[in-house]
Write an enzyme that holds these catalytic residues in place. Structure first.
Site, short mmCIF file in Angstrom:
data_model
loop_
_atom_site.label_atom_id
_atom_site.label_comp_id
_atom_site.label_asym_id
_atom_site.label_seq_id
_atom_site.Cartn_x
_atom_site.Cartn_y
_atom_site.Cartn_z
N GLY A 226 7.74 60.94 -30.97
CA GLY A 226 7.65 59.88 -31.96
C GLY A 226 7.23 58.53 -31.43
O GLY A 226 7.04 57.58 -32.21
N ASP A 229 4.03 57.34 -32.97
CA ASP A 229 4.19 56.94 -34.37
C ASP A 229 4.76 55.53 -34.47
O ASP A 229 4.28 54.71 -35.25
CB ASP A 229 5.11 57.92 -35.09
CG ASP A 229 4.61 59.35 -35.03
OD1 ASP A 229 3.41 59.56 -35.22
OD2 ASP A 229 5.43 60.25 -34.79
N ASN A 253 3.28 48.27 -28.39
CA ASN A 253 3.92 48.71 -27.14
C ASN A 253 5.43 48.57 -27.21
O ASN A 253 6.17 49.45 -26.75
CB ASN A 253 3.40 47.88 -25.96
CG ASN A 253 2.05 48.36 -25.45
OD1 ASN A 253 1.65 49.49 -25.69
ND2 ASN A 253 1.35 47.49 -24.74
#
Length: 278
Positions: A226, A229, A253
């Protein structure tokens, strides 16, 4: 666009059943899928959004999501099995949901995320999304992924997919380093902004005439599931704020890094967001 249906963000992706295997007798069943991880960021930041997702009648996490998927009787929800062996992760799909159709897109948005994980965003659906949103960000995994007979994930060449002709419809295409190797970066960057994620080394933004390397924060990685995402959701926040690409990438980031510090869909404490990124 009709303002009555306008959202900050439209998420076009999946909720999945994730099975994480960390060794003999160590299995975790959890809600997964791009829509779940992206929603964790959007909820934490208080954004108005909508989700277009499809699942099977076996979907077991409807009570855990703000916007449940359209369920198709007689079908199964996409399930990924992730086997962890040391630092390596082997990913396999054991069930696939029905695709997301153009008619599933019912709202307009400032930014739309085309974030399929198992081929559920069809080319015609992506085209329709681009007509309903001011900006579209896409995850390369939803465009180039294929699966062998055992369900293991493979990457097709982007140029060999029907999505190759739709790149100019995108504001941003996000790809991992492995996914970037399945495309002609020089050709892609002439058609859209390409952002390549590099794990602990941050990311690189490629535009038609510039390359920008953006470092990330150091964290202790527990589970990388994830992270891409959450990265994509963070980039979306930057676009909504009208930030330059480098600042968008820095936000991305930070959220991607938070995701890897937890197993499963993260619980985010945005009070820890650095002042320069607020």
């Amino acid at each position: 666009m009709g303002d009555a249906s306008l959202r900050d963000v439209l998420v076009v992706g999946s909720y999945c059943h994730d099975l994480l295997r960390h060794g003999p007798g160590r299995e975790t069943h959890a809600l997964g899928g791009s829509a779940a991880y992206i929603a964790s960021v959007l909820d934490a930041m208080g954004l108005e959004y909508a989700v277009a997702a499809v699942a099977g009648e076996d979907f077991r996490y409807a009570g855990q999501v703000r916007y449940p998927p359209r369920t198709v009787p007689g079908t199964r929800t996409t399930q990924f099995i992730a086997d962890f062996d040391g630092e390596d992760r082997t990913l396999r799909v054991s069930a696939k949901a029905e695709p997301i159709l153009p008619e599933d897109i019912t709202v307009d948005a400032r930014v739309a995320l085309a974030c399929g994980v198992a081929g559920e965003v069809l080319p015609e659906t992506l085209l329709h999304v681009s007509e309903r949103a001011r900006h579209v960000l896409a995850d390369a995994q939803g465009l180039i992924r294929a699966f062998d007979d055992d369900g293991r994930v493979l990457n097709l060449r982007l140029e060999d997919t029907p999505f190759a002709g739709l790149l100019e419809r995108l504001r941003v295409l996000k790809a991992s380093e492995e996914e970037a190797r399945a495309m002609d970066i020089e050709r892609v960057r002439q058609q859209t902004c390409l952002v390549v994620t590099r794990g602990a080394r941050g990311c690189t933004v490629f535009t038609a005439d510039a390359r920008i390397d953006v470092p990330t924060v150091a964290v202790e990685e527990v589970d990388a599931t994830g992270a891409g995402d959450c990265f994509l959701a963070g980039f979306t926040l930057g676009l909504l704020r009208g930030l330059p690409l480098e600042r968008c990438a820095a936000l991305a980031n930070w959220f991607g890094a938070q995701a890897v510090t937890q197993v499963g869909v993260p619980k985010l404490d945005v009070s820890r967001l650095p002042a320069e990124l607020r």
